[in-house]
Design an enzyme around this catalytic site. Structure first.
Site, PDB file in Angstrom:
ATOM      1  CG  ASP A  87      10.659   8.296   8.719  1.00 19.41           C
ATOM      2  OD1 ASP A  87      11.221   7.214   8.930  1.00 19.41           O
ATOM      3  OD2 ASP A  87      10.508   8.764   7.570  1.00 19.41           O
ATOM      4  CG  HIS A 143      12.121   7.648   4.239  1.00 12.38           C
ATOM      5  ND1 HIS A 143      11.654   7.322   5.477  1.00 12.38           N
ATOM      6  CD2 HIS A 143      12.240   6.483   3.576  1.00 12.38           C
ATOM      7  CE1 HIS A 143      11.477   6.015   5.571  1.00 12.38           C
ATOM      8  NE2 HIS A 143      11.827   5.481   4.415  1.00 12.38           N
TER       9      HIS A 143
HETATM   10  P1  NAX Z   1       8.201  -5.159  -2.323  1.00  8.08           P
HETATM   11  O1  NAX Z   1       9.480  -5.509  -3.018  1.00  8.08           O
HETATM   12  O2  NAX Z   1       7.507  -6.165  -1.494  1.00  8.08           O
HETATM   13  O3  NAX Z   1       7.154  -4.633  -3.395  1.00  8.08           O
HETATM   14  C1  NAX Z   1       7.502  -3.746  -4.414  1.00  8.08           C
HETATM   15  C2  NAX Z   1       6.580  -4.035  -5.572  1.00  8.08           C
HETATM   16  O4  NAX Z   1       6.819  -3.041  -6.555  1.00  8.08           O
HETATM   17  C3  NAX Z   1       6.836  -5.400  -6.227  1.00  8.08           C
HETATM   18  O5  NAX Z   1       5.612  -6.125  -6.292  1.00  8.08           O
HETATM   19  C4  NAX Z   1       7.370  -5.039  -7.598  1.00  8.08           C
HETATM   20  O6  NAX Z   1       6.955  -5.957  -8.606  1.00  8.08           O
HETATM   21  C5  NAX Z   1       6.731  -3.670  -7.810  1.00  8.08           C
HETATM   22  N1  NAX Z   1       7.426  -2.842  -8.814  1.00  8.08           N
HETATM   23  C6  NAX Z   1       8.758  -2.754  -9.062  1.00  8.08           C
HETATM   24  N2  NAX Z   1       8.978  -1.929 -10.095  1.00  8.08           N
HETATM   25  C7  NAX Z   1       7.755  -1.468 -10.488  1.00  8.08           C
HETATM   26  C8  NAX Z   1       7.324  -0.613 -11.520  1.00  8.08           C
HETATM   27  N3  NAX Z   1       8.202  -0.051 -12.364  1.00  8.08           N
HETATM   28  N4  NAX Z   1       5.999  -0.375 -11.652  1.00  8.08           N
HETATM   29  C9  NAX Z   1       5.120  -0.944 -10.822  1.00  8.08           C
HETATM   30  N5  NAX Z   1       5.458  -1.793  -9.843  1.00  8.08           N
HETATM   31  C10 NAX Z   1       6.770  -2.049  -9.668  1.00  8.08           C
HETATM   32  O7  NAX Z   1       8.552  -3.832  -1.453  1.00  8.08           O
HETATM   33  P2  NAX Z   1       7.691  -3.168  -0.315  1.00  8.08           P
HETATM   34  O8  NAX Z   1       8.093  -3.707   1.005  1.00  8.08           O
HETATM   35  O9  NAX Z   1       6.251  -3.172  -0.684  1.00  8.08           O
HETATM   36  O10 NAX Z   1       8.285  -1.673  -0.382  1.00  8.08           O
HETATM   37  C11 NAX Z   1       8.044  -0.853  -1.494  1.00  8.08           C
HETATM   38  C12 NAX Z   1       8.919   0.393  -1.428  1.00  8.08           C
HETATM   39  O11 NAX Z   1       8.576   1.185  -0.291  1.00  8.08           O
HETATM   40  C13 NAX Z   1      10.423   0.112  -1.296  1.00  8.08           C
HETATM   41  O12 NAX Z   1      11.129   0.994  -2.142  1.00  8.08           O
HETATM   42  C14 NAX Z   1      10.701   0.462   0.156  1.00  8.08           C
HETATM   43  O13 NAX Z   1      12.058   0.800   0.372  1.00  8.08           O
HETATM   44  C15 NAX Z   1       9.773   1.628   0.345  1.00  8.08           C
HETATM   45  N6  NAX Z   1       9.458   2.045   1.703  1.00  8.08           N
HETATM   46  C16 NAX Z   1       9.327   3.358   1.950  1.00  8.08           C
HETATM   47  C17 NAX Z   1       8.943   3.844   3.181  1.00  8.08           C
HETATM   48  C18 NAX Z   1       8.783   5.293   3.431  1.00  8.08           C
HETATM   49  O14 NAX Z   1       8.534   5.640   4.578  1.00  8.08           O
HETATM   50  N7  NAX Z   1       8.919   6.192   2.451  1.00  8.08           N
HETATM   51  C19 NAX Z   1       8.717   2.928   4.318  1.00  8.08           C
HETATM   52  C20 NAX Z   1       8.431   1.544   3.905  1.00  8.08           C
HETATM   53  C21 NAX Z   1       9.247   1.035   2.733  1.00  8.08           C
HETATM   54  O15 NAX Z   1      10.494   0.634   3.205  1.00  8.08           O
END
Ligand code: NAX
Length: 327
Positions: free
Chosen positions: A159, A187
């Site tokens: 952000d 966030h």
């Molecule tokens: P993806 O769904 O592409 O990847 C998430 C990965 O996490 C998957 O490969 C899944 O298998 C894995 N996963 C799920 N549960 C798990 C666990 N218990 N242990 C280990 N791995 C696990 O999502 P992606 O686009 O990479 O985003 C990841 C996260 O970042 C989401 O929650 C998203 O909302 C968040 N974000 C946060 C941001 C921030 O500024 N704080 C910005 C970017 C993003 O939106």
């Protein structure tokens, strides 16, 4: 040569993970003289994809990368780790209420907090990226009672960087000309990107843009930027998120630039009247791996109302996950 450090990245086979691991392996995060060991943690169903990421890391022949551990076991993933970057989380699926998402993810971050408490190195620092990031950081830290709460943070750097980008574009300057940007709060849509303390080429930002532009255009644009990227790309921000993770960790560990600060969601200690027991994004200055919240910034009535709205939202999130806050 320095001793290798251990960095855990969860969700390493996901979109952000795939954009992140190669940047970390190349030394962008902690410098080109810092060897590292990557410990990549995924869920069992993503282990095959994670293997592919591991193969590509080998094929990258990164000189700083001493070892890569691929696992679905948190005890192995967090073993003796110095830096834990918690990206992995469940995505929101169609028809899912925000509350269901929060509760689903709460269990993940409670479990990972316990594993970090038990297995990580004594000096571990934790960044939570997976959403809802502020509340997930609260849950992870509450489940890691042996680790000082100041070693946990949640990411609002994306952000912050979005705000720098939009202000530079509007004023026809470079992001490197802008100092003292702040993103306050959660966030989420209630975040408050605040340019009142910003300076552009040494002059107040409000000499460059009007208050009306900030309120009517800039603030909503930053708040909704994530949704706009999804709309355009059909996928959520991954490359910019991974860049923000690198920035967040580098500045936390190696220090923020002189005369500037960055935004990090950290444990609220009462600063600016925010109740303790929430993770709230503040302006911070970092030195030698520690952050200090910038104090005594003047807040006008508009700013105070924005901070209060974000605090209220975080309190509501906290109330939903109360049962996960005990180890
Ligand atoms: P993806 O769904 O592409 O990847 C998430 C990965 O996490 C998957 O490969 C899944 O298998 C894995 N996963 C799920 N549960 C798990 C666990 N218990 N242990 C280990 N791995 C696990 O999502 P992606 O686009 O990479 O985003 C990841 C996260 O970042 C989401 O929650 C998203 O909302 C968040 N974000 C946060 C941001 C921030 O500024 N704080 C910005 C970017 C993003 O939106």
């Amino acid at each position: 040569m320095k001793q290798p450090i251990k960095i855990t990245i969860t969700g390493a086979a996901g979109h952000i993970g795939y954009a992140l691991v190669f940047r970390v392996a190349s030394g962008e995060m902690f410098g080109s003289d810092q060897p590292l060991i990557l410990r990549l943690l995924e869920v069992p169903s993503a282990l095959s994809a994670l293997n592919g990421v591991g193969m590509e890391l080998e094929d990258g022949a990164f000189p700083l990368l001493y070892d890569v551990v691929l696992t679905d076991d948190p005890a192995i993933g967090f073993r003796e780790t110095n830096y834990a970057i918690l990206v992995g989380a469940k995505p929101r699926t169609k028809g899912m209420e925000r509350k269901d998402l929060i509760l689903d993810n709460a269990g993940i971050f409670a479990q990972q907090g316990r594993a970090i408490n038990e297995h990580a190195a004594e000096d571990v620092r934790v960044l939570v990226v997976g959403n809802p990031a502020n509340t997930n950081a609260l849950i992870a830290s509450a489940n890691a009672p042996d680790i000082p709460i100041t070693r946990f943070s949640a990411m609002t750097r994306l952000d912050h960087n979005r705000a720098l980008g939009q202000l530079a574009k509007k004023t026809n300057t470079l992001v490197s000309h802008i100092q003292r940007m702040t993103v306050w709060g959660n966030h989420s849509l209630t975040q408050y990107p605040d340019i009142r303390h910003c300076r552009i080429q040494g002059k107040p930002a409000l000499d460059w843009v009007t208050r009306d532009w900030a309120i009517d255009h800039f603030i909503p644009k930053i708040q909704r930027r994530g949704a706009a990227v999804i709309e355009a790309r059909g996928l959520s921000s991954a490359a910019s998120a991974s860049a923000a993770i690198v920035d967040h960790m580098r500045d936390w560990v190696l220090g923020t630039p002189p005369k500037d600060w960055v935004s990090m969601a950290v444990h609220a200690d009462g600063s600016y009247g925010i109740r303790e027991g929430l993770f709230f994004s503040y302006p911070v200055i970092c030195r030698e791996g520690d952050y200090a919240i910038v104090q005594d910034l003047e807040l006008d009535a508009f700013s105070k109302a924005r901070l209060a709205a974000s605090e209220q939202e975080l309190q509501e999130e906290r109330a939903m996950v109360e049962r996960f806050l005990r180890p």
